[in-house]
Design a protein around this motif. Structure first.
Motif, PDB file in Angstrom:
ATOM      1  N   ALA A 265       0.836  -1.207   0.000  1.00 24.85           N
ATOM      2  CA  ALA A 265       0.000   0.000   0.000  1.00 24.85           C
ATOM      3  C   ALA A 265       0.868   1.253   0.000  1.00 24.85           C
ATOM      4  CB  ALA A 265      -0.919   0.003   1.206  1.00 24.85           C
ATOM      5  N   MET A 266       0.581   2.136  -0.938  1.00 25.34           N
ATOM      6  CA  MET A 266       1.306   3.387  -1.030  1.00 25.34           C
ATOM      7  C   MET A 266       0.576   4.450  -0.222  1.00 25.34           C
ATOM      8  SD  MET A 266       3.778   2.481  -2.909  1.00 25.34           S
ATOM      9  CE  MET A 266       4.513   4.079  -3.248  1.00 25.34           C
ATOM     10  N   ARG A 267       1.193   4.951   0.815  1.00 21.04           N
ATOM     11  CA  ARG A 267       0.610   5.980   1.695  1.00 21.04           C
ATOM     12  C   ARG A 267      -0.764   5.546   2.181  1.00 21.04           C
ATOM     13  NH1 ARG A 267       2.727   8.815  -2.718  1.00 21.04           N
ATOM     14  NH2 ARG A 267       4.602   9.998  -2.229  1.00 21.04           N
ATOM     15  N   GLY A 268      -0.884   4.278   2.505  1.00 20.00           N
ATOM     16  CA  GLY A 268      -2.144   3.755   3.010  1.00 20.00           C
ATOM     17  C   GLY A 268      -3.221   3.593   1.960  1.00 20.00           C
ATOM     18  N   GLY A 269      -2.884   3.795   0.695  1.00 18.08           N
ATOM     19  CA  GLY A 269      -3.866   3.713  -0.379  1.00 18.08           C
ATOM     20  C   GLY A 269      -3.674   2.472  -1.220  1.00 18.08           C
ATOM     21  N   PRO A 270      -3.754   2.611  -2.516  1.00 17.52           N
ATOM     22  CA  PRO A 270      -3.637   1.451  -3.399  1.00 17.52           C
ATOM     23  C   PRO A 270      -2.229   0.863  -3.363  1.00 17.52           C
ATOM     24  CG  PRO A 270      -3.653   3.488  -4.664  1.00 17.52           C
ATOM     25  CD  PRO A 270      -3.975   3.868  -3.253  1.00 17.52           C
ATOM     26  N   SER A 271      -2.159  -0.394  -3.763  1.00 16.85           N
ATOM     27  CA  SER A 271      -0.870  -1.067  -3.821  1.00 16.85           C
ATOM     28  C   SER A 271      -0.203  -0.803  -5.165  1.00 16.85           C
ATOM     29  CB  SER A 271      -1.050  -2.581  -3.647  1.00 16.85           C
ATOM     30  OG  SER A 271      -1.583  -2.868  -2.377  1.00 16.85           O
ATOM     31  N   ARG A 272       1.097  -0.655  -5.101  1.00 18.84           N
ATOM     32  CA  ARG A 272       1.875  -0.438  -6.321  1.00 18.84           C
ATOM     33  C   ARG A 272       2.649  -1.698  -6.666  1.00 18.84           C
ATOM     34  NH1 ARG A 272       1.973   3.259 -10.310  1.00 18.84           N
ATOM     35  NH2 ARG A 272       2.394   5.060  -8.970  1.00 18.84           N
ATOM     36  N   LEU A 273       2.507  -2.143  -7.898  1.00 19.75           N
ATOM     37  CA  LEU A 273       3.324  -3.238  -8.408  1.00 19.75           C
ATOM     38  C   LEU A 273       4.286  -2.683  -9.448  1.00 19.75           C
ATOM     39  CD1 LEU A 273       0.643  -6.031  -9.054  1.00 19.75           C
ATOM     40  CD2 LEU A 273       2.257  -5.906  -7.147  1.00 19.75           C
ATOM     41  N   ILE A 274       5.414  -3.310  -9.561  1.00 19.66           N
ATOM     42  CA  ILE A 274       6.343  -2.997 -10.645  1.00 19.66           C
ATOM     43  C   ILE A 274       6.605  -4.300 -11.387  1.00 19.66           C
ATOM     44  CG2 ILE A 274       8.619  -2.150 -11.279  1.00 19.66           C
ATOM     45  CD1 ILE A 274       8.587  -0.455  -8.760  1.00 19.66           C
TER      46      ILE A 274
ATOM     47  N   ASP B 212       5.441  -2.171 -16.355  1.00 21.89           N
ATOM     48  CA  ASP B 212       4.087  -1.799 -15.972  1.00 21.89           C
ATOM     49  C   ASP B 212       4.112  -1.536 -14.472  1.00 21.89           C
ATOM     50  OD1 ASP B 212       1.412  -1.386 -15.685  1.00 21.89           O
ATOM     51  OD2 ASP B 212       0.795  -3.424 -16.221  1.00 21.89           O
ATOM     52  N   TRP B 213       3.681  -0.343 -14.084  1.00 20.84           N
ATOM     53  CA  TRP B 213       3.640   0.038 -12.667  1.00 20.84           C
ATOM     54  C   TRP B 213       2.186   0.223 -12.265  1.00 20.84           C
ATOM     55  CZ3 TRP B 213       7.904   3.723 -10.553  1.00 20.84           C
ATOM     56  CH2 TRP B 213       9.155   3.323 -11.005  1.00 20.84           C
ATOM     57  N   PRO B 214       1.437  -0.829 -12.216  1.00 21.23           N
ATOM     58  CA  PRO B 214       0.005  -0.667 -11.950  1.00 21.23           C
ATOM     59  C   PRO B 214      -0.279  -0.316 -10.497  1.00 21.23           C
ATOM     60  CG  PRO B 214       0.548  -2.988 -12.051  1.00 21.23           C
ATOM     61  CD  PRO B 214       1.798  -2.242 -12.428  1.00 21.23           C
ATOM     62  N   LEU B 215      -1.345   0.430 -10.312  1.00 20.73           N
ATOM     63  CA  LEU B 215      -1.899   0.683  -8.986  1.00 20.73           C
ATOM     64  C   LEU B 215      -3.095  -0.232  -8.806  1.00 20.73           C
ATOM     65  CD1 LEU B 215      -1.913   4.579  -8.592  1.00 20.73           C
ATOM     66  CD2 LEU B 215      -0.622   2.934  -7.218  1.00 20.73           C
ATOM     67  N   VAL B 216      -3.095  -1.003  -7.749  1.00 19.61           N
ATOM     68  CA  VAL B 216      -4.177  -1.939  -7.459  1.00 19.61           C
ATOM     69  C   VAL B 216      -4.970  -1.398  -6.271  1.00 19.61           C
ATOM     70  CG1 VAL B 216      -4.808  -4.318  -6.940  1.00 19.61           C
ATOM     71  CG2 VAL B 216      -2.730  -3.834  -8.258  1.00 19.61           C
ATOM     72  N   ARG B 217      -6.214  -1.051  -6.518  1.00 23.09           N
ATOM     73  CA  ARG B 217      -7.058  -0.496  -5.455  1.00 23.09           C
ATOM     74  C   ARG B 217      -7.764  -1.628  -4.707  1.00 23.09           C
ATOM     75  NH1 ARG B 217      -7.401   2.877  -9.788  1.00 23.09           N
ATOM     76  NH2 ARG B 217      -6.663   4.991  -9.406  1.00 23.09           N
ATOM     77  N   PRO B 218      -8.229  -1.317  -3.489  1.00 20.94           N
ATOM     78  CA  PRO B 218      -8.876  -2.365  -2.692  1.00 20.94           C
ATOM     79  C   PRO B 218     -10.058  -3.012  -3.410  1.00 20.94           C
ATOM     80  CG  PRO B 218      -8.384  -0.478  -1.312  1.00 20.94           C
ATOM     81  CD  PRO B 218      -8.066  -0.066  -2.713  1.00 20.94           C
ATOM     82  N   ALA B 219     -10.750  -2.266  -4.252  1.00 18.58           N
ATOM     83  CA  ALA B 219     -11.890  -2.846  -4.980  1.00 18.58           C
ATOM     84  C   ALA B 219     -11.446  -3.660  -6.185  1.00 18.58           C
ATOM     85  CB  ALA B 219     -12.830  -1.731  -5.423  1.00 18.58           C
TER      86      ALA B 219
END
Lengths: 189, 72
Positions: free
Chosen positions: A103-112, A135-142
């Motif tokens: 989790a980035m700053r308590g938000g979505p997770s960042r993958l590289i 690909d640096w996707p952001l994965v949100r909790p939903a």
């Protein structure tokens, strides 16, 4: 008879009998029209690159020979854009070099996720994906994912000139254009 | 992209991950291009929409986009 006023205004044309149409510009809008003794008029909107037409029915009345077509009836017809297929782009990913920053700053997770190869083809483009993209996707909790791909491709040729490879094409899904330099060290531009 | 079961298998590297078809997922993108090729400079100025799927083959797992130009 088509009454032309300028290249960006509504124009009117009589019905197939082409009896008579008069037209006036009202209030500076250029969209009001007057038709007489006609069931409908054909309205044109001429833009720099396109022309739209629509039939405007006149309110019919035996006692009223002149009808004013109101502004809202002559509004611009729907000119929705459409899509034409041009390319297919494939990017192979590597599990080995994938990093999960959580989790980035308590938000979505960042993958590289490194992009190790692939291609883009179609419409005169034939290019190979070079290693080094990612690909640096952001994965949100939903479980919605915002992809952030940036890859560099070499153009092997394009069919219009059959030139040998000497040019570069970049493919990106964000303006940030992150670039993975290795599986253990990353930078962003 | 909305991660569904088929996409989740690919993202997690599951052994039973399979190739999907365009339209199987809610997966759209707005790609951008830059190029040094003067003959292809037009693609830098066009508007693009991509639809994604995953491909699993002998070369590994891949994301694949069909890329459409937005035209009048």
């Amino acid at each position: 008879v088509i009454h032309r006023h300028d290249t960006n205004s509504w124009l009117t044309e009589s019905d197939p009998n082409n009896v008579r149409v008069s037209r006036r510009e009202a209030g500076g809008h250029g969209r009001n029209a007057v038709c007489r003794n006609l069931d409908y008029i054909k309205a044109y909107h001429v833009g720099p690159n396109s022309q739209a037409t629509s039939n405007i029915h006149c309110p019919s009345s035996s006692s009223q020979k002149t009808h004013i077509i109101s502004h809202h009836l002559l509004k611009t017809p729907t000119m929705a854009p459409h899509l034409e297929k041009r390319f297919t782009m494939r990017g192979y990913t590597s599990k080995d070099g994938t990093c999960d920053l959580k989790a980035m700053r308590g938000g979505p997770s960042r993958l590289i996720v490194p992009v190790t190869g692939g291609f883009i083809k179609g419409h005169g483009v034939d290019a190979e994906v070079l290693r080094g993209g990612g690909d640096w996707p952001l994965v949100r909790p939903a479980m919605t994912v915002t992809a952030s791909i940036s890859s560099v491709l070499t153009l092997s040729h394009h069919s219009s000139t059959h030139q040998p490879a000497s040019h570069i094409l970049t493919f990106g899904l964000t303006r940030a254009h992150p670039t993975a330099t290795s599986s253990s060290s990353t930078t962003t531009e | 992209m909305k991660v569904d079961e088929a996409l989740s298998k690919v993202l997690t590297g599951a052994d039973d991950a399979k190739t999907t078809s365009f339209g199987d997922h809610y997966w759209y993108s707005t790609p951008m291009f830059e190029t040094s090729d003067p003959a292809l400079k037009w693609i830098e100025d066009a508007a693009w929409v991509g639809q994604g799927r995953v491909v699993v083959d002998e070369s590994g797992a891949a994301v694949e986009y069909e890329i459409y130009q937005v035209v009048n």
